[in-house]
Design a protein around this motif. Structure first.
Motif, PDB file in Angstrom:
ATOM      1  N   MET A 195       0.861  -1.168   0.000  1.00 10.87           N
ATOM      2  CA  MET A 195       0.000   0.000   0.000  1.00 10.87           C
ATOM      3  C   MET A 195       0.902   1.223   0.000  1.00 10.87           C
ATOM      4  O   MET A 195       1.817   1.330   0.793  1.00 10.87           O
ATOM      5  N   SER A 196       0.656   2.138  -0.862  1.00 12.11           N
ATOM      6  CA  SER A 196       1.505   3.323  -0.952  1.00 12.11           C
ATOM      7  C   SER A 196       1.010   4.428  -0.024  1.00 12.11           C
ATOM      8  O   SER A 196      -0.085   4.383   0.492  1.00 12.11           O
ATOM      9  N   GLU A 247       7.038   3.493   7.822  1.00  9.22           N
ATOM     10  CA  GLU A 247       6.258   3.278   9.037  1.00  9.22           C
ATOM     11  C   GLU A 247       4.938   2.579   8.741  1.00  9.22           C
ATOM     12  O   GLU A 247       4.459   1.787   9.555  1.00  9.22           O
ATOM     13  N   LEU A 248       4.367   2.855   7.584  1.00  6.90           N
ATOM     14  CA  LEU A 248       3.146   2.159   7.182  1.00  6.90           C
ATOM     15  C   LEU A 248       3.415   0.670   7.023  1.00  6.90           C
ATOM     16  O   LEU A 248       2.655  -0.165   7.522  1.00  6.90           O
ATOM     17  N   SER A 270      -9.349  -4.678   7.996  1.00  6.93           N
ATOM     18  CA  SER A 270     -10.178  -4.567   6.799  1.00  6.93           C
ATOM     19  C   SER A 270      -9.507  -3.575   5.840  1.00  6.93           C
ATOM     20  O   SER A 270      -8.639  -2.792   6.259  1.00  6.93           O
ATOM     21  N   PRO A 271      -9.899  -3.570   4.580  1.00  3.30           N
ATOM     22  CA  PRO A 271      -9.338  -2.579   3.654  1.00  3.30           C
ATOM     23  C   PRO A 271      -9.551  -1.140   4.130  1.00  3.30           C
ATOM     24  O   PRO A 271      -8.655  -0.305   4.003  1.00  3.30           O
ATOM     25  N   ARG A 304      -6.595   1.592   4.980  1.00  3.96           N
ATOM     26  CA  ARG A 304      -6.560   2.948   4.422  1.00  3.96           C
ATOM     27  C   ARG A 304      -6.448   3.990   5.525  1.00  3.96           C
ATOM     28  O   ARG A 304      -5.739   4.991   5.395  1.00  3.96           O
ATOM     29  N   THR A 305      -7.140   3.758   6.644  1.00  3.45           N
ATOM     30  CA  THR A 305      -7.066   4.684   7.768  1.00  3.45           C
ATOM     31  C   THR A 305      -5.642   4.735   8.322  1.00  3.45           C
ATOM     32  O   THR A 305      -5.114   5.822   8.592  1.00  3.45           O
ATOM     33  N   VAL A 306      -5.018   3.592   8.483  1.00  3.97           N
ATOM     34  CA  VAL A 306      -3.634   3.552   8.975  1.00  3.97           C
ATOM     35  C   VAL A 306      -2.708   4.256   7.971  1.00  3.97           C
ATOM     36  O   VAL A 306      -1.825   5.020   8.362  1.00  3.97           O
ATOM     37  N   ALA A 307      -2.925   4.039   6.687  1.00  2.27           N
ATOM     38  CA  ALA A 307      -2.109   4.693   5.667  1.00  2.27           C
ATOM     39  C   ALA A 307      -2.290   6.208   5.713  1.00  2.27           C
ATOM     40  O   ALA A 307      -1.310   6.969   5.617  1.00  2.27           O
TER      41      ALA A 307
END
Length: 112
Positions: A1-2, A41-42, A53-54, A58-61
């Motif tokens: 995930m970028s 870090e991600l 979940s996806p 996304r929230t973590v990213a």
């Protein structure tokens, strides 16, 4: 995930738009450093968090990108101010200081 667009969307002018090339280059390096830190870090966080979940991923990213952007924002503002002011008489040492603080020669990281 970028890295999410939060860091990439904060791009400042580059050397081709009439800004001081040194300050513009420094700003670009700061932005690139932020993207690299957020990506690293991600990857670390997602490697330790199972069963997300996806939407949670996304929230973590987004968090990683926003934290890195927030940490670098004062340095980037100082550098952008130098770009707009064009340096000149009485200009501050902000770009040099920002570079020394946020662009170390070696990659430093906590061993956590």
């Amino acid at each position: 995930m970028s890295t999410p667009p939060i860091l990439r969307a904060t791009a400042r002018p580059d050397a081709n738009d009439g800004a001081d090339p040194d300050a513009a280059t420094l700003d670009r390096r700061l932005r690139d450093r932020g993207v690299a830190v957020a990506d690293r870090e991600l990857a670390t966080a997602l490697g330790r968090l199972d069963d997300l979940s996806p939407a949670q991923r996304r929230t973590v990213a987004t968090m990683a990108g926003r934290i890195a952007a927030g940490v670098l924002a004062p340095a980037r503002v100082a550098v952008a101010g130098e770009c707009e002011d064009g340096g000149g008489v009485g200009h501050s040492a902000a770009p040099e200081t920002a570079g020394r603080l946020f662009l170390p020669d070696e990659d430093v990281r906590d061993g956590a």
